[in-house]
Scaffold this motif. Structure first.
Motif, mmCIF file in Angstrom:
data_model
loop_
_atom_site.group_PDB
_atom_site.id
_atom_site.type_symbol
_atom_site.label_atom_id
_atom_site.label_comp_id
_atom_site.label_asym_id
_atom_site.label_seq_id
_atom_site.Cartn_x
_atom_site.Cartn_y
_atom_site.Cartn_z
ATOM 1 N N GLU A 141 -1.154 4.399 0.916
ATOM 2 C CA GLU A 141 -2.578 4.165 1.151
ATOM 3 C C GLU A 141 -3.437 4.966 0.185
ATOM 4 O O GLU A 141 -4.444 4.469 -0.340
ATOM 5 C CB GLU A 141 -2.927 4.531 2.600
ATOM 6 N N THR A 142 -3.015 6.229 -0.063
ATOM 7 C CA THR A 142 -3.756 7.074 -1.004
ATOM 8 C C THR A 142 -3.736 6.472 -2.402
ATOM 9 O O THR A 142 -4.745 6.467 -3.120
ATOM 10 C CB THR A 142 -3.159 8.485 -1.029
ATOM 11 N N LEU A 143 -2.551 5.959 -2.808
ATOM 12 C CA LEU A 143 -2.421 5.348 -4.137
ATOM 13 C C LEU A 143 -3.328 4.134 -4.257
ATOM 14 O O LEU A 143 -4.026 3.969 -5.269
ATOM 15 C CB LEU A 143 -0.960 4.956 -4.383
ATOM 16 N N LEU A 144 -3.324 3.278 -3.237
ATOM 17 C CA LEU A 144 -4.185 2.098 -3.286
ATOM 18 C C LEU A 144 -5.654 2.489 -3.333
ATOM 19 O O LEU A 144 -6.463 1.868 -4.035
ATOM 20 C CB LEU A 144 -3.916 1.210 -2.071
ATOM 21 N N GLN A 145 -5.993 3.546 -2.605
ATOM 22 C CA GLN A 145 -7.367 4.031 -2.617
ATOM 23 C C GLN A 145 -7.752 4.517 -4.020
ATOM 24 O O GLN A 145 -8.852 4.229 -4.519
ATOM 25 C CB GLN A 145 -7.530 5.151 -1.592
ATOM 26 N N ASP A 146 -6.815 5.265 -4.658
ATOM 27 C CA ASP A 146 -7.080 5.761 -6.016
ATOM 28 C C ASP A 146 -7.192 4.620 -7.015
ATOM 29 O O ASP A 146 -8.007 4.677 -7.948
ATOM 30 C CB ASP A 146 -5.970 6.722 -6.446
ATOM 31 N N ILE A 147 -6.382 3.582 -6.808
ATOM 32 C CA ILE A 147 -6.455 2.441 -7.720
ATOM 33 C C ILE A 147 -7.804 1.742 -7.594
ATOM 34 O O ILE A 147 -8.444 1.406 -8.600
ATOM 35 C CB ILE A 147 -5.295 1.458 -7.448
ATOM 36 N N ARG B 46 -13.225 0.763 -9.943
ATOM 37 C CA ARG B 46 -14.689 0.862 -9.857
ATOM 38 C C ARG B 46 -15.236 1.792 -10.926
ATOM 39 O O ARG B 46 -16.246 1.511 -11.580
ATOM 40 C CB ARG B 46 -15.099 1.363 -8.463
ATOM 41 N N SER B 47 -14.547 2.916 -11.124
ATOM 42 C CA SER B 47 -15.004 3.894 -12.106
ATOM 43 C C SER B 47 -14.958 3.331 -13.517
ATOM 44 O O SER B 47 -15.874 3.524 -14.323
ATOM 45 C CB SER B 47 -14.149 5.159 -12.017
ATOM 46 N N THR C 293 -4.005 8.156 -12.109
ATOM 47 C CA THR C 293 -4.086 6.764 -11.648
ATOM 48 C C THR C 293 -5.000 5.949 -12.550
ATOM 49 O O THR C 293 -4.717 4.780 -12.864
ATOM 50 C CB THR C 293 -4.595 6.719 -10.201
ATOM 51 N N GLU C 294 -6.124 6.541 -12.990
ATOM 52 C CA GLU C 294 -7.000 5.846 -13.940
ATOM 53 C C GLU C 294 -6.239 5.509 -15.217
ATOM 54 O O GLU C 294 -6.385 4.419 -15.778
ATOM 55 C CB GLU C 294 -8.224 6.711 -14.250
#
Length: 811
Positions: free
Chosen positions: A2-8, A13-14, A323-324
């Motif tokens: 979930e954290t990885l998907l959130q970071d993606i 967006r960034s 992740t970026e």
């Protein structure tokens, strides 16, 4: 997860908020990943993909090794002895190329074919698609004349109809019965239309133990037997045959190598060199993106400081930045697939059409897996350092310092630019060495004038399998018909050796000297059987005496013209005119009547190092009667035209068709194109290295421009102070340019040190220039310095336009 998907999601967006940065980064990565994927598709298809035979690693090619050649053709009697006596192989099989003239049907056609032993199908694991293959009784003299069709020819000529079984084909004026159809995509049958039993061939020379006739042998090793063990047994077998047949087999060995190595030939080294070159391009792309991320990270330092101040863990920020980088890498990889497809479709596949297994070059699952792996690895490579630097910020200092950064923080970015320049230098030097090699080769004289010369082949003759007199008359008639074609200045038969296209070697010894006991101890010379006009067509210089002439006929003493290399080797410090030489295989004694210039038979790049360089010219009409039947099936010809040689082709074809309707004109090529194709591997390497070097230079220039633009933007305050204190615009301009040249200079020094080692790998691919050629290194260094100045000039010019009042007011 979930954290990885959130970071993606956050990363996407960034990155969407900075479209210019994202677009440049993705395109830069796509170029680096795309060229790597394209080259990997070649390496995978040509080098890595296993052969399409069952247990292909057990297949071995066998050659006759001699002092002059390591991979010589095998004589049929020797093959039969190898087959009977060897214990390391399950089976051995023989095959040779042979061209066939298909007549007796509409549209006579020249077909490429093979003569094969009956065992070749079990050795290679080839099963017929229709019918059956040869029996041992058919693979011998007197056997029933039968033929196999390849599936490609079967579908093209007979529409894939099963009714072809039992039908007959007239091949080289002989009737064959079709007994089966075999797969046409086999490696050893590539481009082949028909296959006949080799044991039926009645050519007398084929039964001579000392003559190879272009035959090769393939074998399948027994389980548990290594190629080294087989080679040891073959060495003993060759020694036994040399004792039993000293005249034919003295000093001859048996050379074994794997089928895969035989098929690849010399392609492995240049392909691996190019694969390494595109790796440099990817590293430059990663360095560029890393610099972009460093610049972007500097602009986000206050953002990260605020996030840490309100409780975010530094490890969390590091994970987010990595992740970026992964998102950028995946985006670059996805676009890189399109880049690789375009390169393969338009560029590389066309160039590699001469490579074995080029049909296997495609963007398949292994290539896609490679792209995915490279994309992830590249994302870690270019994002790790910027992520670490951004996550290790000094919270108090960052919140206090405002927007201004310190010059010291640019050290890693400067290092990346220097690395880019170093990698670009290595690539550009490699391309420069290949360019200089090609320029040197094109200045090498081939020994003849290739302009306006057409080389072509004719299948059949007016007297196939006729009497020797009829064959000679038939060839004379053909030459006279072709000579009357408008635009043709002269025509000649060109049997035996043909420059850069085919070779025929004959052992000889000089009359009046002790005859060598064994044939293997005799010198070899290239034999050209031609008409008297041949020298004028090729414009080979006459050095002494005369060339062969019309008066040299079948009922007059044999006369030959030798080249200067023959004179140097056989008649040092002697006058060869009037001397006699004995030609062993064709049992002739000939008088030397002239000396001509040497022709680059083996190619512009390799002729000087060839072990057989002596050349002699024999009047076609004086070829012995015993060989005339072998020649009657077709020969090469050369013609000199008044204009474009290809413009002669339609009229020449019509003239051949008008002779008897059974002869086929084919395989036409200008001599300039023959020379060009002989350098195909080097041209391919030069072109790709040049393209990669241009890409590397462009990426390095973009990197220098981007970094210098960033430095100028970050140094606005410092520049304003200098200009407020009286610094001139020229001084500021020089300051920025010197900074760029300093980075480029470090990269040039580093690249030169690496380049001197890397280019040594290219030594065997170069001609007339050393791998450490100082002129090439100096020229490339100057080019990179110029690129650095041009790339940094616009940022430097922008620095001179800084308004001191505006710059100081920002503080």
């Amino acid at each position: 997860m979930e954290t990885l998907l959130q970071d993606i999601r956050y990363s996407i967006r960034s990155l969407r908020k900075t479209p210019a940065f994202t677009t440049i980064a993705v395109i830069t990565l796509a170029l680096g990943i795309g060229v790597n994927a394209a080259m990997f598709s070649i390496v995978n298809g040509v080098l890595l993909r296993p052969l399409s035979y069952p247990r292909a690693d057990r297949l071995v090619m066998l050659y006759t090794s001699m002092p002059q050649f390591v991979e010589g053709s095998v004589s049929y009697p020797n093959f039969l002895d190898w087959q009977e006596r060897s214990r390391s192989f399950e089976r051995l099989a023989a095959y040779r190329n042979e061209n066939f003239n298909l007549t007796g049907r509409a549209n006579p056609e020249r077909l490429r074919g093979h003569m094969v032993s009956a065992t070749i199908f079990s050795v290679l694991g080839i099963n017929p698609l229709l019918g059956r293959t040869f029996t041992p009784d058919e693979d011998r003299r007197g056997g029933a004349p039968v033929v196999l069709l390849t599936s490609n020819f079967w579908k093209r000529r007979f529409g894939g109809s099963p009714a072809v079984l039992g039908s007959t084909l007239t091949l080289n004026e002989r009737l064959f019965t079709v007994i089966g159809v075999i797969p046409g995509d086999d490696l050893l049958l590539d481009g082949i239309s028909v296959v006949v039993p080799i044991g039926q061939w009645t050519e007398p020379l084929f039964q001579d133990r000392g003559v190879g006739m272009g035959m090769r042998v393939v074998g399948r090793l027994k389980p548990g037997v290594s190629i080294q063990q087989a080679q040891a047994e073959l060495d003993g077998l060759a020694a036994n045959l040399a004792r039993e047949y000293p005249k034919e087999d003295k000093d001859k060995g048996i050379f074994a190598l794997s089928l895969s190595d035989d098929i690849l030939g010399d392609a492995r080294r240049p392909l691996l060199l190019l694969f390494g070159a595109v790796g440099f391009v990817l590293l430059i792309s990663c360095a560029n993106v890393a610099n972009l991320l460093l610049a972007r990270g500097t602009g986000r330092r206050r953002e990260f400081a605020v996030r840490v101040a309100i409780g975010a863990q530094r490890g969390r920020i590091l994970h987010q930045l990595l992740t970026e980088g992964l998102v950028l890498g995946v985006g670059g990889g996805a676009l890189g697939v399109a880049v690789a497809w375009v390169i393969n479709k338009i560029f590389i596949v066309r160039l590699t059409s001469q490579l074995s297994r080029a049909d296997l070059i495609r963007l398949d699952l292994p290539v896609m897996a490679f792209i995915a792996l490279v994309s992830v690895a590249a994302s870690l490579l270019f994002s790790a350092a910027p992520a670490l630097q951004s996550s290790r910020l000094n919270l108090n200092e960052t919140l206090k310092e405002g927007g201004r950064s310190k010059v010291a923080r640019h050290g890693f970015q400067r290092a990346l630019v220097s690395v880019e320049v170093a990698l670009a230098l290595v690539l550009t030097v490699s391309a420069g060495l290949m360019i200089r090699t090609m320029s040197r080769l094109w200045t090498v004289s081939p020994g003849f004038d290739p302009d306006h010369v057409l080389l072509f082949s004719i299948a059949g003759s007016p007297a196939v399998h006729g009497t020797p007199a009829a064959i000679r008359s038939g060839y004379a008639e053909t030459v006279e018909r072709l000579r009357t074609v408008p635009g043709v200045q002269a025509v000649s038969v060109a049997t035996g050796a043909v420059p850069m296209r085919g070779d025929t070697e004959v052992p000889y010894w000089v009359e009046g000297r002790t005859k060598p006991v064994e044939q293997s101890q005799m010198d070899l010379a290239l034999l050209y059987a031609v008409n008297p006009d041949y020298r004028d067509i090729m414009r080979i210089p006459l050095l002494r005496g005369r060339f062969i002439a019309e008066q040299d006929r079948e009922n007059t003493p044999c006369a030959v013209a030798i080249d200067e290399e023959f004179q140097r080797r056989a008649f040092p410090n002697q006058d060869p005119i009037g001397q006699h030489i004995n030609l062993e295989l064709i049992k002739m004694q000939c008088e030397v009547v002239g000396v001509v210039g040497h022709v680059s038979q083996w190619g512009l790049d390799s002729d000087a190092t060839a072990k057989v360089r002596s050349q002699m010219y024999l009047q076609f009409r004086q070829v012995p009667d015993a060989i005339m039947d072998l020649i009657s099936g077709g020969s090469d010809f050369v013609a000199r035209s008044q204009g474009d040689p290809y413009a002669l082709v339609p009229a020449l074809k019509q003239a051949v068709d008008d002779i008897n309707g059974k002869m086929v004109f084919y395989d036409e090529q200008s001599m300039k194109d023959v020379i060009r194709d002989s350098l195909l591997a080097r041209r391919f390497l030069r072109l790709l290295l040049g393209a990669f070097a241009v890409l590397a230079l462009a990426l390095a220039a973009i990197g220098i421009y981007g970094v210098m633009s960033y430095f100028v933007g970050q140094s606005t305050h410092d520049i304003g102070v200098r200009m407020a204190l009286g610094a001139r615009k020229r001084t500021v301009l020089g300051l920025v340019l010197r900074d760029a040249l300093r980075m480029a200079g470090i990269g040039i020094v580093l690249g030169a040190a690496v380049g001197f080692g890397v280019t040594r790998v290219m030594r065997n691919l170069l001609f007339g220039v050393g791998s450490g050629d100082p002129l090439t290194f100096i020229a490339v260094a100057a080019l990179l310095a110029a690129v650095a100045v041009l790339a940094s000039y616009i940022p430097a010019l922008r620095a001179t336009k800084v308004d001191p009042i505006v710059a100081l007011r920002c503080e």
